[in-house]
Design an enzyme around this catalytic site. Structure first.
Site, PDB file in Angstrom:
ATOM      1  N   HIS A 381       0.831  -1.211   0.000  1.00 55.76           N
ATOM      2  CA  HIS A 381       0.000   0.000   0.000  1.00 55.76           C
ATOM      3  C   HIS A 381       0.874   1.273   0.000  1.00 55.76           C
ATOM      4  O   HIS A 381       0.758   2.122  -0.891  1.00 55.76           O
ATOM      5  CB  HIS A 381      -0.917  -0.024   1.222  1.00 55.76           C
ATOM      6  CG  HIS A 381      -1.841   1.139   1.298  1.00 55.76           C
ATOM      7  ND1 HIS A 381      -3.160   1.053   0.930  1.00 55.76           N
ATOM      8  CD2 HIS A 381      -1.655   2.437   1.668  1.00 55.76           C
ATOM      9  CE1 HIS A 381      -3.735   2.230   1.078  1.00 55.76           C
ATOM     10  NE2 HIS A 381      -2.839   3.092   1.528  1.00 55.76           N
ATOM     11  N   GLU A 382       1.730   1.390   0.984  1.00 52.93           N
ATOM     12  CA  GLU A 382       2.531   2.621   1.110  1.00 52.93           C
ATOM     13  C   GLU A 382       3.479   2.799  -0.080  1.00 52.93           C
ATOM     14  O   GLU A 382       3.689   3.910  -0.546  1.00 52.93           O
ATOM     15  CB  GLU A 382       3.311   2.640   2.432  1.00 52.93           C
ATOM     16  CG  GLU A 382       2.431   2.663   3.687  1.00 52.93           C
ATOM     17  CD  GLU A 382       1.363   3.746   3.685  1.00 52.93           C
ATOM     18  OE1 GLU A 382       1.533   4.773   3.003  1.00 52.93           O
ATOM     19  OE2 GLU A 382       0.324   3.541   4.365  1.00 52.93           O
ATOM     20  N   HIS A 385       1.797   4.462  -2.885  1.00 55.02           N
ATOM     21  CA  HIS A 385       1.840   5.927  -2.782  1.00 55.02           C
ATOM     22  C   HIS A 385       3.204   6.449  -3.225  1.00 55.02           C
ATOM     23  O   HIS A 385       3.305   7.442  -3.940  1.00 55.02           O
ATOM     24  CB  HIS A 385       1.605   6.368  -1.327  1.00 55.02           C
ATOM     25  CG  HIS A 385       0.205   6.193  -0.849  1.00 55.02           C
ATOM     26  ND1 HIS A 385      -0.874   6.709  -1.504  1.00 55.02           N
ATOM     27  CD2 HIS A 385      -0.295   5.571   0.253  1.00 55.02           C
ATOM     28  CE1 HIS A 385      -1.982   6.417  -0.831  1.00 55.02           C
ATOM     29  NE2 HIS A 385      -1.661   5.715   0.226  1.00 55.02           N
ATOM     30  N   HIS A 388       3.488   6.362  -7.003  1.00 58.38           N
ATOM     31  CA  HIS A 388       2.623   7.389  -7.598  1.00 58.38           C
ATOM     32  C   HIS A 388       3.303   8.762  -7.492  1.00 58.38           C
ATOM     33  O   HIS A 388       3.385   9.511  -8.476  1.00 58.38           O
ATOM     34  CB  HIS A 388       1.280   7.383  -6.853  1.00 58.38           C
ATOM     35  CG  HIS A 388       0.191   8.165  -7.518  1.00 58.38           C
ATOM     36  ND1 HIS A 388      -1.052   8.322  -6.954  1.00 58.38           N
ATOM     37  CD2 HIS A 388       0.145   8.856  -8.683  1.00 58.38           C
ATOM     38  CE1 HIS A 388      -1.801   9.054  -7.752  1.00 58.38           C
ATOM     39  NE2 HIS A 388      -1.108   9.399  -8.798  1.00 58.38           N
TER      40      HIS A 388
HETATM   41 ZN   LIG Z   1      -3.128   5.186   1.658  1.00 53.89          ZN
END
Ligand SMILES: [Zn+2]
Length: 591
Positions: A381-382, A385, A388
Site C-alpha cells: 500500500h505505502e 503511494h 505514484h
Molecule cells: Zn493510503
C-alpha cells in the site's frame, strides 16, 4: 536496534540540520521577494510569470523543509533538535502563508481574457493555464471584501461544531467499564472498540457494542444539535456562495460531477444483495442464532501463524507488482535498497505507516514492520503511494505534481489488489486462501458498502436542511436505521442502539468526504482487474495515470487509467467482484 540500511537517509534531502536552517533562510528570502511584488503581479505578462515562478520555487522549498522536519521528528519524537525544527517549520509555514495571502485575490483580479492575452506574450504562462482555470471558476463564488470577511469569519465559527463534537465525545463523556471474558476490566470507549468487536465471544462483543452506542444514545440530543448546526453551516455557506447545494459546493473543488455521487449510492443500493449474502454467511459460519452489528468485524477464519521477514516481504511485493513493468520494479528496488524506508518499530518512533514526498527528491515511507500478513499489505500500500509520487514528480512540473484525495488511494489500493492475487495464487492451503478471501470481503465491505451508507446518510441530512426541515434525533435515527435495513437485508438484526451509530462518526463533520473512499476502492479494483485479466493497454494506462499527478481534474485522470467514475460501471464491477470472492469463499468454509 534497526540496522542503518533499514532507516531513512535524510541526507538525500539536506546534508545536515545546518543545511536545513540555511534552507529556511532561503525560504524566508523567497517569501520576502514575492511579498515585495504585492500590488504589481498582474500588471503585465512578464511580472505575472515571475511571480508564479517565484511562488512555485517557494512552494517547493517550504514543502521540502517541512517534510524533512516531520521525518526527522517522527524517527525519534524525543529528540529535542528534531522537535525544535519541526515546530519552527510549522510556524514559518503559517507566517509565510499569512504574508502571501494577497496572492490569490490579486491573481483573481485577472480575467480569463487578460490571462489568455498574457499567455500569448509570455509562452511560459501557458503552463499555468489549468491552475488559473480552477481559480477563475472559484471567482463566481467569491464576493467583495466585506462579504468575504463575513464569510471567512462564519467559516471559522462553523468549524466550532466539529470542535464541540470532539470535546464532548473525546474529553467530556465518561465511558462505562466492562469486564472481558478474560477477566480484565476495560473502558467501553472508541480505543477499545476494534479489539472488542474482534473478540471471539459474541455475548461480550454485543455487550460492549450496546454499552458504547448506549453512551451516544444518552447524549443524542446534544449530538443532534451539534450535527444540525454543522449541516446548517454547510448549507448557509453554500447558499451564500451561490452554489446550487452544499454537495455541489463540496464537489466543485475537484470538478467531480454530482452524478458520481448519485451513481455510487444508486449502484450500491441496487447491489446490496452480495452484502446481505455475506451477512447470512457470517451468521452461519459463526454459528449464531442471530446476526447483529457486533458480529460484522470478527474474523471468520483463524489467522495463519506464518510471519514474514522484511526480506521475504520485499520479494513478495516485488513479484506481485512485477506486472507493472521492469522500470517499476527497478524503482521499487531502489526504494528498498537505498534507504527510502524506515522499516521497524523503535522507541519514540511515530506509529502507523505513511508515505511522504516533496518535489525534487525521491519519496519516503515510514513503516512499523513486525512481520504479519497485514504488514506485507501495508508495504504494498505505502509503496503504491511512493511510486505514484515518484512518477508524478518526475513527469509533472511542481504546480501539478500533487494529486488530490479523489485519486490518492488508487495506486496504493491497486498494489494491494495485485498482492492479494499473487498471495492467493501462491497460497499453500485452503486455510490461507480462506483468510485472504475474507480479508478482501471485509475490506470491500468496510470501504465500499459502509462508506456509501455514510455518504447516503449525509446526503439525506443535507437535503433535509436544504428543504427547510429541522434535524431531530428521532428523525435522524429513523433514517439511519432505515439505511441499515436497505443495505444489510432481512437476516440482519437491527438493534435499537444501532440507530445511534451515526452519532459516533466524526467524519460527518467533514461533509461529503467519505464517498471518496468508496469511489477510490472501486477505481482501484476495476484497474487491477483489467491488469490481471491481461487486458490490452491496462498496464500502460495505469502507468500513465501514475505520472499524471494533479495535471487535470481527477475524473479525467482516472479516465487515463481506463476507468470512468462518472458511469456506474467501476462500482458495479467492484460489487460483482465482491460476489465472485464470496462464491469462491463459500466452498472453502464448508470443508
Ligand atoms: Zn493510503
Amino acid at each position: 536496534m534497526a540496522e542503518l540500511k533499514d532507516t531513512w537517509d535524510l541526507t538525500h534531502m539536506f546534508e545536515s540540520v545546518k543545511a536545513w536552517r540555511d534552507g529556511m533562510d532561503e525560504a524566508r528570502a523567497l517569501a520576502d521577494e514575492l511579498a515585495g511584488m504585492q500590488g504589481t503581479i498582474t500588471k503585465d505578462a512578464d511580472t505575472l510569470y515571475l511571480a508564479l515562478q517565484r511562488n512555485d520555487k517557494l512552494g517547493e522549498k517550504i514543502t521540502a523543509l517541512f517534510v524533512y522536519a516531520k521525518m526527522y521528528f517522527d524517527q525519534n519524537m524525543a529528540n529535542g533538535e528534531a522537535k525544535d525544527i519541526y515546530e519552527s517549520a510549522d510556524s514559518i509555514y503559517t507566517a509565510i502563508a499569512e504574508k502571501l495571502s494577497f496572492l490569490e485575490p490579486e491573481l483573481l483580479e485577472l480575467t480569463p481574457e487578460v490571462f489568455a492575452q498574457y499567455a500569448q506574450q509570455n509562452e511560459g504562462l501557458k503552463l499555468y493555464g489549468f491552475m488559473m482555470e480552477g481559480l477563475f471558476e472559484q471567482k463566481n463564488h467569491i464576493f467583495n471584501q466585506q462579504i468575504e470577511e463575513i464569510l471567512s469569519k462564519m467559516g471559522a465559527l462553523g468549524n466550532s461544531f466539529e470542535k464541540i463534537y470532539d470535546d464532548l465525545t473525546v474529553n467530556d463523556i465518561i465511558y462505562p467499564e466492562i469486564t472481558t471474558p478474560e477477566g480484565e476490566v476495560i473502558e467501553v470507549n472508541n480505543n477499545n472498540y476494534q479489539i472488542a468487536l474482534n473478540h471471539p465471544d459474541a455475548a461480550f462483543r454485543y455487550a460492549f457494542f450496546t454499552k458504547l452506542l448506549g453512551v451516544y444514545g444518552q447524549h443524542i440530543n446534544s449530538i443532534t444539535s451539534v450535527y444540525y448546526g454543522s449541516v446548517k453551516n454547510d448549507v448557509f455557506i453554500a447558499k451564500s456562495r451561490k452554489y446550487e447545494s452544499s454537495r455541489a459546493m463540496a464537489l466543485s473543488g475537484n470538478h467531480i460531477p454530482e452524478d458520481v455521487y448519485d451513481n455510487l449510492i444508486a449502484t450500491v443500493r441496487k447491489n446490496a444483495e452480495p452484502l446481505q449474502e455475506y451477512v447470512t454467511l457470517r451468521k452461519e459460519v459463526l454459528g449464531l442464532p442471530e446476526i447483529h452489528f457486533s458480529d460484522l468485524f470478527v474474523p471468520l477464519v483463524p489467522g495463519i501463524d506464518r510471519t514474514y521477514t522484511y526480506e521475504e516481504a520485499q520479494k513478495i511485493v516485488l513479484e506481485a507488482t512485477a506486472v507493472l513493468g521492469e522500470d517499476y520494479t527497478a524503482v521499487l528496488k531502489e526504494a528498498f535498497e537505498n534507504r527510502w524506508i524506515d522499516v521497524y518499530p523503535a522507541k519514540n518512533k511515530a506509529t502507523g505507516a505513511y508515505a511522504i514526498h516533496s518535489y525534487g527528491y525521491h519519496p519516503f515511507s515510514l513503516l512499523n514492520f513486525t512481520g504479519t500478513l497485514n504488514d506485507v499489505f501495508t508495504i504494498a500500500h505505502e509503496l503504491g503511494h511512493v511510486m505514484h509520487s515518484y512518477y508524478s514528480n518526475k513527469h509533472q512540473p511542481f504546480v501539478y505534481s500533487d494529486y488530490c484525495i479523489f485519486t490518492a488511494e488508487v495506486a496504493s489500493t491497486v498494489n494491494e489488489q495485485l498482492l492479494f492475487d499473487y498471495l492467493y495464487k501462491n497460497s499453500q492451503s485452503d486455510a490461507e486462501k480462506a483468510l485472504l478471501l475474507c480479508n478482501q470481503l471485509d475490506n470491500i465491505r468496510s470501504t465500499l458498502y459502509r462508506q456509501t451508507l455514510f455518504a447516503d446518510f449525509e446526503n439525506l441530512t443535507h437535503k433535509m436542511v436544504e428543504q427547510g426541515m429541522p434535524l431531530l434525533p428521532d428523525v435522524l435515527c429513523k433514517e439511519y436505521r432505515n439505511l441499515y435495513a436497505i443495505y444489510h437485508g432481512e437476516d440482519f438484526v437491527i438493534d435499537d442502539v444501532l440507530a445511534y451509530e451515526w452519532a459516533r462518526i466524526p467524519h460527518f463533520y467533514r461533509a461529503f468526504y467519505v464517498y471518496q473512499y468508496a469511489t477510490g476502492i472501486s477505481a482501484a479494483v476495476s484497474i487491477s482487474k483489467k491488469i490481471l485479466n491481461g487486458e490490452a493497454d491496462a498496464v500502460e494506462q495505469c502507468r500513465k495515470f501514475l505520472t499524471s499527478g494533479g495535471s487535470d481534474y481527477p475524473i479525467n485522470l482516472l479516465k487515463i487509467a481506463g476507468v470512468d467514475m462518472a458511469a456506474p460501471q467501476p462500482v458495479e464491477d467492484t460489487l460483482q467482484y465482491f460476489q465472485d470472492v464470496l462464491n469462491e469463499l463459500k466452498p472453502l468454509l464448508k470443508k
